[in-house]
Design a protein around this motif. Structure first.
Motif, mmCIF file in Angstrom:
data_model
loop_
_atom_site.group_PDB
_atom_site.id
_atom_site.type_symbol
_atom_site.label_atom_id
_atom_site.label_comp_id
_atom_site.label_asym_id
_atom_site.label_seq_id
_atom_site.Cartn_x
_atom_site.Cartn_y
_atom_site.Cartn_z
ATOM 1 N N ASP A 24 3.154 2.332 -2.198
ATOM 2 C CA ASP A 24 3.715 0.981 -2.655
ATOM 3 C C ASP A 24 4.686 1.251 -4.047
ATOM 4 O O ASP A 24 4.176 2.083 -4.776
ATOM 5 N N LYS A 25 5.583 0.344 -4.033
ATOM 6 C CA LYS A 25 6.294 0.307 -5.233
ATOM 7 C C LYS A 25 6.823 1.785 -5.833
ATOM 8 O O LYS A 25 6.556 2.126 -6.922
ATOM 9 N N ASN A 75 9.408 -6.070 5.760
ATOM 10 C CA ASN A 75 8.279 -6.352 5.034
ATOM 11 C C ASN A 75 7.834 -5.033 4.433
ATOM 12 O O ASN A 75 7.152 -5.113 3.291
ATOM 13 N N GLU A 76 7.989 -3.824 5.181
ATOM 14 C CA GLU A 76 7.816 -2.605 4.592
ATOM 15 C C GLU A 76 8.700 -2.133 3.314
ATOM 16 O O GLU A 76 8.121 -1.736 2.427
ATOM 17 N N ARG A 79 7.536 -3.847 0.393
ATOM 18 C CA ARG A 79 6.259 -3.057 -0.067
ATOM 19 C C ARG A 79 6.716 -2.047 -0.938
ATOM 20 O O ARG A 79 6.048 -1.658 -2.035
#
Length: 252
Positions: A24-25, A75-76, A79
């Motif tokens: 994530d991020k 969506n991924e 993320r």
């Protein structure tokens, strides 16, 4: 695979699965040129599916580059980005899909256009196939590093026949445009992700502008071409003493 081992590589495989290994991020900028959505046997930029004499169009369908993408990958991408900072190449049929998706987020929007002023004169009761779109979405807090030279939203560049000849990809985008998007929307040493890598244009542009990159490509032939391209080798196996841009000029 460990995330650290993915940096400055082009991974062979399905991006819907490979992206799960990215934390994530952790990505600063995304630039993708996913398959365009082409239906009813007609290429939305004006080519007909059954016109097999048009090698580029034939290759698009043989390589399944006309199926579009699912929102799952978007969506991924949301993320893995630190903040939303993404360029998406698309055709006019996909504009609604992407605009509708990002409407749910607090983002700013821009549309970059590649005007192909020497397009093939095929109309078939429609307008000329003389443009392609690149949508840019950025979250508040993302600052552009743009200059007057890199700030244009319309690029009048001819169809890049030389690029397609050298790297054998039917939808390869001009390196100049991709470099400008990277310069505008990232800093040196940032990580740029392209999960529909194709012939490696985004990864090469990142490398030449001092950014790190992660590429993903599902097709083994294109994966090999992209990896070789970053090492200065053409699809024909020739070693180039030029930069990518200089080589294309030489081929012309």
């Amino acid at each position: 695979m460990k995330f650290e081992n993915m940096i400055n590589t082009i991974q062979l495989g399905n991006c819907y699965e490979l992206i799960k290994d990215i934390p994530d991020k952790s990505i600063d900028l995304v630039i993708i040129d996913p398959p365009y959505e082409i239906t009813n046997g007609v290429h939305t930029s004006g080519f007909l599916k059954n016109r097999n004499e048009l090698d580029t169009t034939k290759q698009i369908f043989e390589k399944k580059l006309e199926i579009g993408i699912k929102n799952d990958i978007l969506n991924e991408l949301i993320r893995v980005m630190r903040k939303i900072n993404i360029y998406i190449w698309c055709n006019k049929k996909q504009l609604l899909q992407y605009l509708s998706f990002f409407e749910n987020y607090n983002v700013m929007f821009e549309c970059i256009i590649w005007n192909k002023y020497n397009c093939i004169p095929l109309t078939y009761n429609t307008y000329l196939p003389d443009k392609e779109y690149c949508l840019y979405f950025k979250e508040k807090g993302i600052t552009l590093n743009n200059t007057y030279e890199t700030s244009k939203t319309v690029y009048s560049i001819p169809i890049n026949v030389a690029d397609k000849k050298i790297y054998k990809h039917p939808t390869i985008k001009p390196l100049e445009i991709v470099k400008n998007t990277i310069l505008n929307s990232s800093k040196e040493n940032d990580i740029v992700l392209d999960c529909f890598c194709g012939s490696g244009t985004t990864c090469l542009a990142a490398k030449e502008t001092g950014r790190r990159y992660i590429g993903m490509e599902i097709d083994p032939e294109y994966h090999k071409i992209a990896v070789n391209r970053l090492n200065g080798i053409t699809a024909q196996g020739q070693i180039s003493i030029f930069t990518d841009t200089e080589q294309i000029k030489e081929e012309k």
